[in-house]
Scaffold this motif. Structure first.
Motif, PDB file in Angstrom:
ATOM      1  N   ALA A   1       0.855  -1.192   0.000  1.00 49.93           N
ATOM      2  CA  ALA A   1       0.000   0.000   0.000  1.00 49.93           C
ATOM      3  C   ALA A   1       0.885   1.233   0.000  1.00 49.93           C
ATOM      4  CB  ALA A   1      -0.896   0.017   1.232  1.00 49.93           C
ATOM      5  N   VAL A   2       0.481   2.208  -0.785  1.00 49.58           N
ATOM      6  CA  VAL A   2       1.117   3.534  -0.761  1.00 49.58           C
ATOM      7  C   VAL A   2      -0.011   4.556  -0.826  1.00 49.58           C
ATOM      8  CG1 VAL A   2       3.270   2.774  -1.877  1.00 49.58           C
ATOM      9  CG2 VAL A   2       1.391   3.598  -3.304  1.00 49.58           C
ATOM     10  N   PRO A   3       0.262   5.816  -0.511  1.00 49.69           N
ATOM     11  CA  PRO A   3      -0.795   6.808  -0.705  1.00 49.69           C
ATOM     12  C   PRO A   3      -1.302   6.723  -2.157  1.00 49.69           C
ATOM     13  CG  PRO A   3       1.047   7.765   0.482  1.00 49.69           C
ATOM     14  CD  PRO A   3       1.486   6.407   0.044  1.00 49.69           C
ATOM     15  N   VAL A   4      -2.623   6.834  -2.313  1.00 49.90           N
ATOM     16  CA  VAL A   4      -3.229   6.565  -3.631  1.00 49.90           C
ATOM     17  C   VAL A   4      -2.549   7.347  -4.756  1.00 49.90           C
ATOM     18  CG1 VAL A   4      -5.367   6.733  -4.947  1.00 49.90           C
ATOM     19  CG2 VAL A   4      -5.458   6.049  -2.572  1.00 49.90           C
ATOM     20  N   SER A   5      -2.256   8.614  -4.495  1.00 49.52           N
ATOM     21  CA  SER A   5      -1.712   9.448  -5.579  1.00 49.52           C
ATOM     22  C   SER A   5      -0.323   8.978  -6.019  1.00 49.52           C
ATOM     23  CB  SER A   5      -1.638  10.904  -5.132  1.00 49.52           C
ATOM     24  OG  SER A   5      -0.805  10.985  -3.991  1.00 49.52           O
ATOM     25  N   LEU A   6       0.330   8.144  -5.192  1.00 51.13           N
ATOM     26  CA  LEU A   6       1.683   7.681  -5.545  1.00 51.13           C
ATOM     27  C   LEU A   6       1.692   6.326  -6.251  1.00 51.13           C
ATOM     28  CD1 LEU A   6       3.742   8.764  -2.387  1.00 51.13           C
ATOM     29  CD2 LEU A   6       3.421   9.960  -4.545  1.00 51.13           C
ATOM     30  N   VAL A   7       0.505   5.731  -6.459  1.00 45.74           N
ATOM     31  CA  VAL A   7       0.462   4.396  -7.067  1.00 45.74           C
ATOM     32  C   VAL A   7       1.181   4.368  -8.434  1.00 45.74           C
ATOM     33  CG1 VAL A   7      -1.064   2.664  -8.116  1.00 45.74           C
ATOM     34  CG2 VAL A   7      -1.527   3.496  -5.802  1.00 45.74           C
ATOM     35  N   PRO A   8       0.905   5.323  -9.335  1.00 45.88           N
ATOM     36  CA  PRO A   8       1.605   5.251 -10.635  1.00 45.88           C
ATOM     37  C   PRO A   8       3.124   5.295 -10.480  1.00 45.88           C
ATOM     38  CG  PRO A   8      -0.253   6.761 -10.769  1.00 45.88           C
ATOM     39  CD  PRO A   8      -0.096   6.416  -9.320  1.00 45.88           C
TER      40      PRO A   8
END
Ligand code: FAD
Ligand code: MLT
Ligand code: ZN
Length: 481
Positions: free
Chosen positions: A358-365
């Motif tokens: 899991a990572v902060p959503v905005s960092l997924v890409p």
């Protein structure tokens, strides 16, 4: 010189345990035991003294009390679908497996208070159906729902496809009944939405993976049953558009977005190739697709209108390049079948190395790009297969073996690859286990990602509940550095 501890159980204690359980509650035939002695990935194989199948909380309590006095180690088990080896005994043959499958009663459904009380061995799908029959929703949903048990879901704090709107398993519990390692029963089956009376003990057992006690029953939160569901499988112009579309969808639906699942376009081809009944629904293989679903409280088509509206906007902005909107319940179910099928498809494509970060959503890409670079640098030809609950920032960053590479060569690099992928997640303040837990697979990785303060506190809690170290030893909690 190290002292050898003889862990062979006292035969008298074992025979008392069998007496408590009776013939219905005891399995020791090798063929009957076999499926329960290997984990769902086929990685761990264990042995055991026998499998207890208690039929009541009193039986669990009596068995644990005898085992505690005799120093017998316990491995709690639900549906055995876990991904981290938490429910598999070790290979000594001296551990007692306790499978909760016989405790499978729905004790109560209280529609007016939006709660239900269930025993730990209830299959998740049976709970969903029972709630639906009372015009309520129990939202926990995952690929293994036909065989996993609620006790296992709670013990591993499972996630799945509806976390975005309803939270993890932990968020769906109001009360618990637990048998402690020494056999004492904690009856905490409260139905309260508010209860600020000191430490909230239930949260210690939720996600504790069988290391602190055995969950025997739970009071679950129910929700209004969505009257309609509008789904779409969309193809994106880029990975970054997943984040933009997610933000748009949450706003446009007033947070009625239930699911937002990322699938690489080629995973749909793999599903068609390997899984009967699965079909690549697009005419071309796009790089990235998302399966999203909005739940509506009315049966007036408003969920569909909201979904179409936001997709139109995303088309105009060039973020969505193609979309499939199911026109019937059957077509919607087919899209979800495809989402489940991509897991099996990867299994059939060869050996795999799995992650659940899991990572902060905005960092997924960025996470996916950096993890791809790190994995390919270590092993040219490796095939990244990132998919999953992007709406929660949770990616199953799986990797398939390079075509024609021997399995042993692939797995020789497994630890290095795990470390490299986890390092990318940790550099983003992420987690090495978003929803599958720690179990045996990730136990020692915890040493790299938790502080001494956190690890010492975990060990102190374990010691408080289980001073003899008998509950699921060797799982979840790493030995001191
Ligand atoms: P088990 O595997 O039997 O046990 C899991 C852990 O809980 C073990 O450590 C065990 O000792 C402990 N335990 C079990 N029952 C009890 C109890 N009553 N009291 C105390 N401890 C207990 N997981 C997700 O989170 N999200 C997903 O989307 C998801 N998808 C999956 C898809 C597939 C195809 C498969 C095979 C698995 C998937 N999983 C997923 C993993 C798994 O299904 C879940 O972790 C599930 O919650 C495990 O439940 P179980 O009953 O099978 O538990
Ligand atoms: C999923 O989201 O499909 C599962 O968590 C993947 C898995 O269990 O391997
Ligand atoms: Zn998952």
């Amino acid at each position: 010189m190290t002292q050898m501890i003889d862990k062979r159980p006292d035969p008298e204690a074992l025979s008392r345990i069998k007496d408590i359980l009776g013939p219905k509650g005891w399995v020791d035939d090798a063929d009957d035991l076999a499926p329960w002695l290997v984990d769902s990935r086929g990685v761990y194989h264990g042995r055991c003294l026998g499998m207890a199948r208690p039929g009541s909380v009193e039986e669990v309590s009596q068995v644990l009390a005898v085992a505690y006095d005799a120093g017998i180690e316990i491995v709690p088990q639900g549906g055995n679908t876990g991904r981290v080896g938490g429910a598999t005994p070790d290979d000594t043959g001296h551990q007692l497996l306790i499978n909760m499958g016989r405790m499978n009663k729905v004790r109560d459904i209280d529609a007016a208070n939006y709660t239900m009380t269930v025993e730990a061995g209830c299959i998740l799908q049976d709970i969903q159906r029972a709630a639906e029959n009372a015009d309520r929703l129990f939202p926990l949903s995952l690929g293994a729902e036909g065989s996993c048990q609620i006790g296992g879901n709670l013990a591993s704090n499972a996630g799945g496809i509806n976390v975005l709107r309803y939270g993890n398993a932990r968020d769906l519990v109001l009360g618990l009944e637990v048998v402690l390692p020494d056999g004492r029963i904690w009856t905490g089956l409260r139905r309260l939405r508010k209860d600020n009376t000191g430490y909230d003990l239930k949260h210690l057992f939720l996600g504790s993976e069988g290391t602190l006690g055995i969950i025997t029953a739970a009071v679950l939160k129910l929700f209004p049953l969505p009257k309609e569901r509008a789904a779409a499988l969309v193809a994106l112009d880029s990975l970054d558009s997943a984040v933009t579309l997610l933000e748009k969808a949450r706003t446009a639906s007033a947070d009625a977005l239930m699911s937002f699942e990322l699938m690489p376009g080629f995973s749909l081809d793999w599903a068609e190739k390997h899984v009967e009944g699965a079909k690549q629904p697009f005419e071309t293989t796009y790089d990235w697709t998302v399966l999203m679903e909005i739940g509506g409280t009315k049966m007036d088509g408003s969920a569909g209108v909201a979904l179409e509206g936001l997709l139109e906007e995303a088309f105009e902005a060039g973020q969505v390049v193609d979309a499939i909107l199911p026109q019937s319940e059957e077509q919607r179910a087919q899209l979800w079948f495809l989402r489940e099928a991509i897991v099996e498809a990867q299994n059939r494509e060869g050996a795999q190395i799995k992650h659940d970060v899991a990572v902060p959503v905005s960092l997924v890409p960025d996470f996916i790009r950096q993890a791809n670079a790190a994995a390919i640098a270590l092993m040219p030809g490796i095939r990244p297969y990132p998919f999953g609950h992007v709406g929660d920032g949770n990616i199953h960053y799986n990797l398939s073996q390079p075509v024609d590479m021997p399995v042993e060569t692939f797995f020789a690099e497994q630890e290095a690859i795990h470390r490299a992928v986890h390092d990318v997640a940790l550099s983003m303040n992420g987690s090495i286990s978003a929803e599958h837990g720690i179990g045996r697979t990730k136990r020692d990785e915890l040493l790299r990602c938790k502080s001494d303060v956190e690890l010492d506190t975990m060990r102190a809690l374990k010691n408080l509940f289980d001073p003899k170290g008998l509950m699921n030893p060797g799982k979840t909690i790493p030995a001191p550095r």
